[in-house]
Design a protein around this motif. Structure first.
Motif, PDB file in Angstrom:
ATOM      1  N   PHE A 124       0.620  29.284  32.398  1.00  0.00           N
ATOM      2  CA  PHE A 124       1.694  28.349  33.515  1.00  0.00           C
ATOM      3  C   PHE A 124       2.540  27.861  32.479  1.00  0.00           C
ATOM      4  CE2 PHE A 124      -2.116  28.393  35.605  1.00  0.00           C
ATOM      5  CZ  PHE A 124      -1.764  29.058  36.618  1.00  0.00           C
ATOM      6  N   VAL A 125       3.910  27.217  32.415  1.00  0.00           N
ATOM      7  CA  VAL A 125       4.421  26.651  31.598  1.00  0.00           C
ATOM      8  C   VAL A 125       4.913  25.392  32.042  1.00  0.00           C
ATOM      9  CG1 VAL A 125       6.067  26.807  29.458  1.00  0.00           C
ATOM     10  CG2 VAL A 125       4.957  28.458  29.908  1.00  0.00           C
ATOM     11  N   ILE A 126       4.844  24.318  31.169  1.00  0.00           N
ATOM     12  CA  ILE A 126       5.308  22.859  31.821  1.00  0.00           C
ATOM     13  C   ILE A 126       6.835  22.215  30.614  1.00  0.00           C
ATOM     14  CG2 ILE A 126       3.960  21.747  31.049  1.00  0.00           C
ATOM     15  CD1 ILE A 126       3.954  19.134  33.344  1.00  0.00           C
ATOM     16  N   MET A 127       7.423  22.104  30.881  1.00  0.00           N
ATOM     17  CA  MET A 127       8.109  21.623  29.968  1.00  0.00           C
ATOM     18  C   MET A 127       8.240  20.062  30.058  1.00  0.00           C
ATOM     19  SD  MET A 127      12.744  21.435  29.999  1.00  0.00           S
ATOM     20  CE  MET A 127      13.148  20.017  32.113  1.00  0.00           C
ATOM     21  N   GLY A 128       8.275  19.825  28.877  1.00  0.00           N
ATOM     22  CA  GLY A 128       8.364  18.861  28.672  1.00  0.00           C
ATOM     23  C   GLY A 128       9.775  17.786  27.280  1.00  0.00           C
ATOM     24  N   THR A 129       9.034  16.829  27.023  1.00  0.00           N
ATOM     25  CA  THR A 129       9.921  15.758  26.491  1.00  0.00           C
ATOM     26  C   THR A 129       9.622  14.600  25.759  1.00  0.00           C
ATOM     27  OG1 THR A 129      12.424  15.799  26.304  1.00  0.00           O
ATOM     28  CG2 THR A 129      11.525  14.384  28.281  1.00  0.00           C
ATOM     29  N   LYS A 130       9.647  13.957  24.720  1.00  0.00           N
ATOM     30  CA  LYS A 130       9.417  12.975  23.898  1.00  0.00           C
ATOM     31  C   LYS A 130      10.399  11.540  25.072  1.00  0.00           C
ATOM     32  CE  LYS A 130       7.650  13.942  19.762  1.00  0.00           C
ATOM     33  NZ  LYS A 130       7.874  13.431  18.124  1.00  0.00           N
ATOM     34  N   ALA A 131       9.084  10.600  25.060  1.00  0.00           N
ATOM     35  CA  ALA A 131       9.501   8.955  25.408  1.00  0.00           C
ATOM     36  C   ALA A 131       8.879   8.253  24.674  1.00  0.00           C
ATOM     37  CB  ALA A 131      10.102   8.921  27.126  1.00  0.00           C
ATOM     38  N   SER A 132       9.704   7.074  24.597  1.00  0.00           N
ATOM     39  CA  SER A 132       9.071   5.769  24.022  1.00  0.00           C
ATOM     40  C   SER A 132       7.849   5.030  25.095  1.00  0.00           C
ATOM     41  CB  SER A 132      10.182   4.093  23.629  1.00  0.00           C
ATOM     42  OG  SER A 132       9.884   4.054  25.710  1.00  0.00           O
ATOM     43  N   PRO A 133       6.896   5.048  24.025  1.00  0.00           N
ATOM     44  CA  PRO A 133       5.293   4.392  24.731  1.00  0.00           C
ATOM     45  C   PRO A 133       6.115   3.309  26.031  1.00  0.00           C
ATOM     46  CG  PRO A 133       6.036   4.339  22.297  1.00  0.00           C
ATOM     47  CD  PRO A 133       6.663   4.818  22.766  1.00  0.00           C
ATOM     48  N   GLU A 134       7.302   2.545  25.627  1.00  0.00           N
ATOM     49  CA  GLU A 134       6.785   1.816  26.928  1.00  0.00           C
ATOM     50  C   GLU A 134       7.178   2.630  28.409  1.00  0.00           C
ATOM     51  OE1 GLU A 134       6.979  -0.088  23.051  1.00  0.00           O
ATOM     52  OE2 GLU A 134       8.546   1.611  23.942  1.00  0.00           O
ATOM     53  N   GLU A 135       7.676   3.807  28.210  1.00  0.00           N
ATOM     54  CA  GLU A 135       8.802   4.086  28.736  1.00  0.00           C
ATOM     55  C   GLU A 135       7.362   5.393  29.524  1.00  0.00           C
ATOM     56  OE1 GLU A 135      11.280   4.288  30.681  1.00  0.00           O
ATOM     57  OE2 GLU A 135      12.179   2.859  30.102  1.00  0.00           O
ATOM     58  N   ALA A 136       6.814   5.728  28.354  1.00  0.00           N
ATOM     59  CA  ALA A 136       6.455   7.347  29.026  1.00  0.00           C
ATOM     60  C   ALA A 136       4.871   6.964  30.215  1.00  0.00           C
ATOM     61  CB  ALA A 136       5.074   7.391  27.755  1.00  0.00           C
ATOM     62  N   VAL A 137       4.521   6.187  30.057  1.00  0.00           N
ATOM     63  CA  VAL A 137       3.178   5.525  31.231  1.00  0.00           C
ATOM     64  C   VAL A 137       4.185   5.686  32.648  1.00  0.00           C
ATOM     65  CG1 VAL A 137       2.546   4.259  30.045  1.00  0.00           C
ATOM     66  CG2 VAL A 137       4.012   3.373  30.906  1.00  0.00           C
ATOM     67  N   HIS A 138       5.459   5.931  32.676  1.00  0.00           N
ATOM     68  CA  HIS A 138       6.280   6.113  34.288  1.00  0.00           C
ATOM     69  C   HIS A 138       5.912   6.932  34.055  1.00  0.00           C
ATOM     70  CE1 HIS A 138       7.124   1.151  33.921  1.00  0.00           C
ATOM     71  NE2 HIS A 138       7.397   1.658  32.811  1.00  0.00           N
ATOM     72  N   TYR A 139       6.067   8.240  33.848  1.00  0.00           N
ATOM     73  CA  TYR A 139       6.353   9.512  34.183  1.00  0.00           C
ATOM     74  C   TYR A 139       4.435  10.219  34.084  1.00  0.00           C
ATOM     75  CZ  TYR A 139      10.825   8.325  33.555  1.00  0.00           C
ATOM     76  OH  TYR A 139      12.248   7.993  33.679  1.00  0.00           O
ATOM     77  N   GLY A 140       4.020  11.989  34.049  1.00  0.00           N
ATOM     78  CA  GLY A 140       3.365  12.521  33.708  1.00  0.00           C
ATOM     79  C   GLY A 140       3.168  12.202  32.371  1.00  0.00           C
ATOM     80  N   CYS A 141       2.054  11.738  31.740  1.00  0.00           N
ATOM     81  CA  CYS A 141       1.545  12.206  30.122  1.00  0.00           C
ATOM     82  C   CYS A 141       1.078  13.604  29.930  1.00  0.00           C
ATOM     83  CB  CYS A 141       1.155  11.255  29.645  1.00  0.00           C
ATOM     84  SG  CYS A 141       2.178   9.388  29.423  1.00  0.00           S
ATOM     85  N   ILE A 142       1.554  14.487  29.076  1.00  0.00           N
ATOM     86  CA  ILE A 142       1.028  15.441  28.261  1.00  0.00           C
ATOM     87  C   ILE A 142      -0.375  15.314  26.993  1.00  0.00           C
ATOM     88  CG2 ILE A 142       0.974  18.540  27.634  1.00  0.00           C
ATOM     89  CD1 ILE A 142       3.543  17.606  29.290  1.00  0.00           C
ATOM     90  N   VAL A 143      -1.336  15.759  27.065  1.00  0.00           N
ATOM     91  CA  VAL A 143      -1.943  16.048  25.677  1.00  0.00           C
ATOM     92  C   VAL A 143      -1.741  17.285  25.191  1.00  0.00           C
ATOM     93  CG1 VAL A 143      -4.286  14.804  24.050  1.00  0.00           C
ATOM     94  CG2 VAL A 143      -2.837  13.862  26.046  1.00  0.00           C
TER      95      VAL A 143
END
Length: 422
Positions: A145-164
């Motif tokens: 399975f592949v998920i598309m991810g992109t970078k966001a600022s720390p302030e914006e990231a918490v409003h989306y699903g976060c990938i580690v």
């Protein structure tokens, strides 16, 4: 192994897209035109570039009315690809619809074609579908399975699903949807490549929910909250990092920003779709698309980043910039429209000024995204954003409308600022 033969676009339903009103009162948000094409037509056009994809399925809770039927017919005719709409009997969530229609999705799968894309309808980007296929083959031999991810600022990231992930790896180590505190600056970008094995994981979630008396409705499954976190432990979930433009179309402001992106994409890939300067034609600045049936006076000035819809009439001396003018609207002589969406059949009178506030992200932050916050701030006042005129709005001559939202079929005879006109 695992050729990709289908794509699924998740459309949501009328209970979604409330921040997109009043525009979504006329058409479902996935069919709203950006740069002259419905939002999900851009998705279908990307799917067409993958030669192995033979069918696109649209899953949603919208009624299958003539608007949707005409869209499906037009897409099949234009792209020579099978397109079908599958209507949910009730909102089932981002994974519930996939699981409910699993037989339709896997119906023509063979031993060498068991993979499919899943695309969220509100995503705006140049989809890296071929790159995601290459990553799947490289990491799991076409079975993972592949998920598309992109970078966001720390302030914006918490409003989306976060990938580690590890710094030098694509394997997902941890996934959490909209965390309360900062987890990662890699966010879920709303596009997936799955093998048919994904339905086994969905079945486990489905069975667990039916056994739990505290969960209702039991057939509503969230891909982000119920399925993706469970995939982390399988070692089969990888992330493709997108390093180019990405945004979600949540509000009118983000629609203007997305309109600009698709126009710029046409400038690179389909320049014949854009208007050009010429003798006896309006002045064109930057990227502008004009429908063939629109009538634009030669003394008007359009651009940059403007779409003019079918049957629109723009009279002498009009100025339009960073805006979307929808079908059959009229812009009278010497009016000025900036950072606005003018609705279907609306009229902007002579010497009017209809102006919104730019919703562009912070230009100094390379990972900033368009804010899609509440319409109102903590003081109860309207947040600065674009101006939206709903369907059939009539703005009288010499009226100024600034940073306002006007609901359909209203007549404005006095100037308005920072208001919602009900």
């Amino acid at each position: 192994m695992g050729e990709v033969c289908k794509a699924v676009i998740l459309m949501g339903g009328p209970q979604k897209g409330t921040r997109f009103r009043p525009l979504s009162l006329k058409v479902p948000k996935p069919l709203f035109p950006l740069a002259g094409s419905p939002i999900i037509q851009h998705h279908i056009e990307s799917c067409k570039k993958v030669s192995s994809i033979s069918e696109v399925l649209l899953i949603g809770n919208y009624q299958y009315d003539m608007l949707l039927k005409d869209f499906v017919y037009d897409m099949q005719k234009e792209y020579k690809i099978q397109v079908r709409y599958l209507q949910e009997y009730t909102p089932l969530g981002t994974a519930g619809g996939l699981y409910h229609f699993r037989d339709q999705i896997t119906r023509t799968f063979g031993s060498d074609s068991s993979n499919f894309f899943v695309l969220n309808s509100d995503v705006c980007c140049d989809f890296p579908l071929c790159e995601m296929i290459a990553l799947q083959k490289q990491t799991t031999n076409g079975t993972g399975f592949v998920i598309m991810g992109t970078k966001a600022s720390p302030e914006e990231a918490v409003h989306y699903g976060c990938i580690v992930t590890e710094d030098d790896s694509t394997k997902v180590l941890h996934y959490v949807e909209k965390p309360e505190t900062y987890v990662s600056n890699i966010i879920n970008a709303g596009a997936y490549l799955f093998s048919s094995e994904i339905f086994k994981h969905m079945a486990q979630v489905f069975d667990e929910q039916y056994k739990n008396e505290m969960i209702y409705p039991k057939d509503r499954i969230s891909l982000e909250r119920n399925v993706l976190p469970a995939l982390v432990g399988t070692d089969k979930l990888h992330v493709y990092r997108l390093n180019r433009f990405w945004n979600q179309v949540k509000s009118g402001g983000s629609a203007i920003y997305a309109n600009r992106f698709y126009l710029s994409l046409f400038c690179k890939q389909n320049q014949d779709r854009l208007a050009a300067n010429g003798e006896g034609h309006a002045t064109i600045l930057g990227d502008v698309r004009i429908h063939p049936t629109a009538k634009v006076h030669c003394t008007a000035t359009l651009g940059p980043n403007v779409y003019v819809g079918a049957g629109v009439r723009i009279e002498a001396g009009a100025r339009v910039r960073e805006s979307i003018i929808l079908d059959r609207a009229e812009l009278k002589e010497h009016c000025c429209v900036l950072y606005s969406i003018v609705g279907w059949d609306s009229v902007v009178g002579e010497w009017c000024r209809v102006e919104g506030h730019s919703s562009d992200p912070d230009p100094n932050d390379p990972y900033a995204l368009v804010h899609s916050d509440s319409l109102f701030n903590t003081d109860g006042r309207l947040n600065p954003s674009i101006t939206i005129l709903g369907q059939g709005v009539n703005v009288s001559n010499e009226v100024i409308v600034l940073n306002s939202i006007v609901l359909p079929h209203k007549s404005l005879v006095h100037s308005k600022k920072n208001q919602i006109i009900l």
